[in-house]
Design a protein around this motif. Structure first.
Motif, PDB file in Angstrom:
ATOM      1  N   PRO A   1       0.797  -1.226   0.000  1.00 54.29           N
ATOM      2  CA  PRO A   1       0.000   0.000   0.000  1.00 54.29           C
ATOM      3  C   PRO A   1       0.830   1.277   0.000  1.00 54.29           C
ATOM      4  CG  PRO A   1      -0.962  -1.588   1.496  1.00 54.29           C
ATOM      5  CD  PRO A   1       0.361  -2.149   1.070  1.00 54.29           C
ATOM      6  N   SER A   2       1.934   1.296   0.759  1.00 50.32           N
ATOM      7  CA  SER A   2       2.765   2.497   0.759  1.00 50.32           C
ATOM      8  C   SER A   2       3.587   2.612  -0.521  1.00 50.32           C
ATOM      9  CB  SER A   2       3.682   2.521   1.988  1.00 50.32           C
ATOM     10  OG  SER A   2       4.528   1.395   2.014  1.00 50.32           O
ATOM     11  N   ASP A   3       3.803   1.491  -1.235  1.00 51.45           N
ATOM     12  CA  ASP A   3       4.449   1.548  -2.545  1.00 51.45           C
ATOM     13  C   ASP A   3       3.501   2.084  -3.614  1.00 51.45           C
ATOM     14  OD1 ASP A   3       6.872   0.508  -1.672  1.00 51.45           O
ATOM     15  OD2 ASP A   3       6.353  -1.563  -2.191  1.00 51.45           O
ATOM     16  N   LEU A   4       2.226   1.779  -3.468  1.00 52.60           N
ATOM     17  CA  LEU A   4       1.281   1.972  -4.565  1.00 52.60           C
ATOM     18  C   LEU A   4       0.322   3.141  -4.384  1.00 52.60           C
ATOM     19  CD1 LEU A   4       0.355  -1.793  -5.142  1.00 52.60           C
ATOM     20  CD2 LEU A   4       1.951  -0.397  -6.468  1.00 52.60           C
ATOM     21  N   PHE A   5       0.239   3.704  -3.158  1.00 56.76           N
ATOM     22  CA  PHE A   5      -0.743   4.748  -2.893  1.00 56.76           C
ATOM     23  C   PHE A   5      -0.112   5.910  -2.138  1.00 56.76           C
ATOM     24  CE2 PHE A   5      -3.454   1.125  -3.665  1.00 56.76           C
ATOM     25  CZ  PHE A   5      -4.516   1.677  -4.371  1.00 56.76           C
ATOM     26  N   PRO A   6      -0.675   7.111  -2.277  1.00 61.87           N
ATOM     27  CA  PRO A   6      -0.195   8.256  -1.499  1.00 61.87           C
ATOM     28  C   PRO A   6      -0.455   8.035  -0.018  1.00 61.87           C
ATOM     29  CG  PRO A   6      -2.226   8.818  -2.630  1.00 61.87           C
ATOM     30  CD  PRO A   6      -1.792   7.488  -3.182  1.00 61.87           C
ATOM     31  N   ARG A   7       0.343   8.698   0.816  1.00 62.18           N
ATOM     32  CA  ARG A   7       0.304   8.484   2.258  1.00 62.18           C
ATOM     33  C   ARG A   7      -1.098   8.618   2.869  1.00 62.18           C
ATOM     34  NH1 ARG A   7       3.977  11.956   3.529  1.00 62.18           N
ATOM     35  NH2 ARG A   7       5.689  10.520   3.142  1.00 62.18           N
ATOM     36  N   PRO A   8      -1.922   9.599   2.491  1.00 59.78           N
ATOM     37  CA  PRO A   8      -3.232   9.722   3.141  1.00 59.78           C
ATOM     38  C   PRO A   8      -4.169   8.543   2.900  1.00 59.78           C
ATOM     39  CG  PRO A   8      -2.631  11.779   2.048  1.00 59.78           C
ATOM     40  CD  PRO A   8      -1.648  10.749   1.601  1.00 59.78           C
ATOM     41  N   ALA A   9      -3.894   7.727   1.899  1.00 60.06           N
ATOM     42  CA  ALA A   9      -4.779   6.600   1.595  1.00 60.06           C
ATOM     43  C   ALA A   9      -4.271   5.275   2.140  1.00 60.06           C
ATOM     44  CB  ALA A   9      -4.957   6.488   0.078  1.00 60.06           C
ATOM     45  N   VAL A  10      -3.065   5.255   2.704  1.00 57.96           N
ATOM     46  CA  VAL A  10      -2.433   3.989   3.058  1.00 57.96           C
ATOM     47  C   VAL A  10      -3.259   3.193   4.066  1.00 57.96           C
ATOM     48  CG1 VAL A  10      -0.453   2.976   4.261  1.00 57.96           C
ATOM     49  CG2 VAL A  10      -0.080   4.662   2.464  1.00 57.96           C
ATOM     50  N   ALA A  11      -3.661   3.818   5.158  1.00 53.80           N
ATOM     51  CA  ALA A  11      -4.378   3.077   6.201  1.00 53.80           C
ATOM     52  C   ALA A  11      -5.712   2.554   5.686  1.00 53.80           C
ATOM     53  CB  ALA A  11      -4.595   3.961   7.431  1.00 53.80           C
ATOM     54  N   SER A  12      -6.378   3.319   4.825  1.00 51.72           N
ATOM     55  CA  SER A  12      -7.647   2.853   4.276  1.00 51.72           C
ATOM     56  C   SER A  12      -7.452   1.637   3.386  1.00 51.72           C
ATOM     57  CB  SER A  12      -8.328   3.981   3.482  1.00 51.72           C
ATOM     58  OG  SER A  12      -8.767   5.002   4.352  1.00 51.72           O
ATOM     59  N   VAL A  13      -6.401   1.646   2.559  1.00 51.81           N
ATOM     60  CA  VAL A  13      -6.124   0.487   1.708  1.00 51.81           C
ATOM     61  C   VAL A  13      -5.782  -0.727   2.570  1.00 51.81           C
ATOM     62  CG1 VAL A  13      -4.587  -0.444  -0.055  1.00 51.81           C
ATOM     63  CG2 VAL A  13      -5.391   1.899  -0.239  1.00 51.81           C
ATOM     64  N   VAL A  14      -4.970  -0.524   3.599  1.00 47.66           N
ATOM     65  CA  VAL A  14      -4.642  -1.622   4.507  1.00 47.66           C
ATOM     66  C   VAL A  14      -5.904  -2.154   5.180  1.00 47.66           C
ATOM     67  CG1 VAL A  14      -3.407  -2.253   6.616  1.00 47.66           C
ATOM     68  CG2 VAL A  14      -2.293  -0.832   4.899  1.00 47.66           C
ATOM     69  N   GLY A  15      -6.801  -1.256   5.561  1.00 49.09           N
ATOM     70  CA  GLY A  15      -8.051  -1.682   6.181  1.00 49.09           C
ATOM     71  C   GLY A  15      -8.905  -2.515   5.246  1.00 49.09           C
ATOM     72  N   ILE A  16      -8.997  -2.112   3.982  1.00 52.64           N
ATOM     73  CA  ILE A  16      -9.773  -2.872   3.013  1.00 52.64           C
ATOM     74  C   ILE A  16      -9.170  -4.256   2.820  1.00 52.64           C
ATOM     75  CG2 ILE A  16     -10.482  -2.984   0.593  1.00 52.64           C
ATOM     76  CD1 ILE A  16     -10.576   0.096   0.620  1.00 52.64           C
ATOM     77  N   GLY A  17      -7.837  -4.324   2.663  1.00 50.95           N
ATOM     78  CA  GLY A  17      -7.192  -5.623   2.502  1.00 50.95           C
ATOM     79  C   GLY A  17      -7.322  -6.487   3.737  1.00 50.95           C
ATOM     80  N   GLY A  18      -7.170  -5.879   4.904  1.00 50.18           N
ATOM     81  CA  GLY A  18      -7.332  -6.631   6.138  1.00 50.18           C
ATOM     82  C   GLY A  18      -8.746  -7.156   6.305  1.00 50.18           C
ATOM     83  N   PHE A  19      -9.737  -6.356   5.870  1.00 50.90           N
ATOM     84  CA  PHE A  19     -11.133  -6.806   5.901  1.00 50.90           C
ATOM     85  C   PHE A  19     -11.296  -8.059   5.043  1.00 50.90           C
ATOM     86  CE2 PHE A  19     -15.227  -6.747   3.632  1.00 50.90           C
ATOM     87  CZ  PHE A  19     -16.105  -6.925   4.691  1.00 50.90           C
ATOM     88  N   ALA A  20     -10.701  -8.030   3.847  1.00 52.58           N
ATOM     89  CA  ALA A  20     -10.794  -9.196   2.968  1.00 52.58           C
ATOM     90  C   ALA A  20     -10.160 -10.420   3.616  1.00 52.58           C
ATOM     91  CB  ALA A  20     -10.119  -8.889   1.633  1.00 52.58           C
ATOM     92  N   GLY A  21      -8.999 -10.228   4.246  1.00 49.67           N
ATOM     93  CA  GLY A  21      -8.345 -11.341   4.915  1.00 49.67           C
ATOM     94  C   GLY A  21      -9.152 -11.877   6.089  1.00 49.67           C
ATOM     95  N   ALA A  22      -9.812 -10.979   6.819  1.00 50.40           N
ATOM     96  CA  ALA A  22     -10.613 -11.414   7.958  1.00 50.40           C
ATOM     97  C   ALA A  22     -11.860 -12.157   7.510  1.00 50.40           C
ATOM     98  CB  ALA A  22     -10.995 -10.206   8.812  1.00 50.40           C
ATOM     99  N   VAL A  23     -12.496 -11.683   6.427  1.00 47.95           N
ATOM    100  CA  VAL A  23     -13.672 -12.393   5.898  1.00 47.95           C
ATOM    101  C   VAL A  23     -13.265 -13.789   5.438  1.00 47.95           C
ATOM    102  CG1 VAL A  23     -15.332 -12.440   3.995  1.00 47.95           C
ATOM    103  CG2 VAL A  23     -14.947 -10.323   5.263  1.00 47.95           C
TER     104      VAL A  23
END
Length: 425
Positions: free
Chosen positions: A349-371
């Protein structure tokens, strides 16, 4: 005239990394207590394999829900307050396990724990993005992510002794107090780089040495339009359930397969998760080393991920291992591969997205992993209740990472950063 040497940059950012390491260690101690005690609580309280699967699923469901909110909350309020909210919730939830007396009570406690613990990785990864230049992020992520393995090592060292001496309730209370202590230190000490008076100008310049990133806040509907988001989501969805299996079922597997007692579980679990710890740091180091030697980020990141994926494959033989320590070696190699893989995936996420979006992208991916983890937890519960065999689970683990790497490469063949249109926000 003597040449003018560059001013020292300082190492304060590594103190921040140490705080993230401590938080992640405590996070995994808290969640691992149930896994260590599970074979014996199952006998004492009387739940079956399906009911234990439901207890694990309750944690995963809350973790998924929490990740839907955690990234956005941290992006909005910042790492200092966002992290504090998360660890405050999981500290209380960890201690609430001591009040549980049955399946429903444990499921409720696990649900609350999942809500709070969902904030750890989005907050930690955003902190790394704030405090480290791009070339150091994989190593920083690998270091703090190794806390998941340290926690998994500390838990079988401490939990059986505390439980045998003071009762299983004391084990949950003790770990909850650890997270509460970290919260006090964090609120007193942590500031962003620009607000931290102890940070030198040279180190701040190093931290901000990457090209400027657009200061935009991307809503999820826009993040989901990017293939980069789906690459991270796919990597987490396919491989996260394997780590959940390691955390919540390894003690049960070792107990069932080799007849280990509560105190005997400690040495093999410690070896497995020490190997995982080495894998976490090595995986992050390998990618950084390849970049330092001139490899493009795309080749370095995926090359390191491929090495880690191949390390997991031999676990397919673990279910048939005749000797305990052969199984431990195979599982330990797989956990090392997973954690090295995660050190690189969590850097995407930090390679592919600007800093303000990093935590949101991580949250979306983590949600997918948790589901995905929810689905697998329920499946494993029914599978073990019906067959008692771990063979299908180990076969799934051995193939998951190569499959995930193929999907990531298909979606982002060059790891090109997402093109963010600031005017559209």
């Amino acid at each position: 005239m003597e040449p003018i040497s560059a001013p020292p940059t300082g190492r304060y950012r590594w103190r921040v990394c140490a705080m993230l390491l401590a938080a992640t260690t405590i996070n995994y101690i808290d969640r691992q207590v149930l896994g260590v005690l599970a074979p014996f609580l199952q006998q004492q309280i009387g739940w079956n394999e399906v009911e234990y699967g439901y207890i694990v699923t309750a944690f995963q469901a809350a973790y998924a829900i929490g990740l839907l909110c955690a990234g956005a909350v941290i992006d909005r309020f910042g790492t200092r307050i966002g992290y504090a909210i998360a660890i405050g919730i999981w500290s209380l939830a960890a201690m609430s396990h001591a009040l549980a007396a049955g399946v429903v009570g444990f499921a409720l406690a696990r649900f609350a724990l999942g809500l709070g613990e969902a904030g750890n990785f989005p907050a930690a990864i955003k902190t790394v993005a704030e405090w480290f230049p791009r070339r150091e992020r994989a190593l920083a992520v690998g270091i703090f992510n190794s806390g998941s393995n340290i926690g998994a090592v500390v838990a079988p060292l401490l939990v059986p002794v505390v439980a045998a001496t003071l009762g299983w309730q004391a084990a949950f209370l003790f770990t909850g107090l650890l997270s509460a202590t970290w919260l006090v230190v964090w609120l007193k000490w942590y500031r962003t780089p620009e607000q931290q008076p102890r940070l030198g100008a040279g180190e701040l310049a190093l931290i901000r040495s990457d090209p400027p990133e657009p200061s935009v806040r991307l809503p999820w509907r826009r993040l989901l339009r990017h293939r980069q988001t789906w690459a991270f989501v796919a990597a987490k969805f396919i491989t996260d359930p394997i780590w959940w299996f390691f955390l919540f079922w390894l003690p049960k597997f070792l107990h069932a397969q080799y007849g280990l007692s509560l105190l005997e579980l400690g040495p093999p679990l410690i070896v497995i998760f020490v190997m995982a710890d080495i894998g976490s740091i090595t995986g992050g180091w390998l990618a950084g080393r390849l970049i330092h030697r001139g490899w493009p980020v795309n080749a370095a990141r995926k090359g390191a991920m491929a090495v880690c994926a191949l390390a997991v494959v031999p676990i397919v033989f673990a279910a048939h291992a005749d000797h305990l320590w052969v199984a431990v070696a195979l599982i330990g190699l797989a956990t090392a591969g997973h954690q090295g893989w995660s050190a690189n995936v969590l850097t995407l996420p930090s390679d592919l997205f600007p800093r303000p979006a990093v935590a949101s992208v991580v949250g979306i991916g983590g949600f997918a992993g948790a589901v995905s983890g929810m689905m697998i937890a329920t499946f494993i519960g029914f599978l073990l209740q019906a067959t008692g065999s771990y063979v299908p689970v180990f076969l799934m683990a051995g193939s998951a990472y190569l499959l995930a790497l193929g999907v990531v490469h298909l979606l982002v063949p060059r790891l090109a950063p997402a093109q963010v249109d600031a005017s559209a926000s």
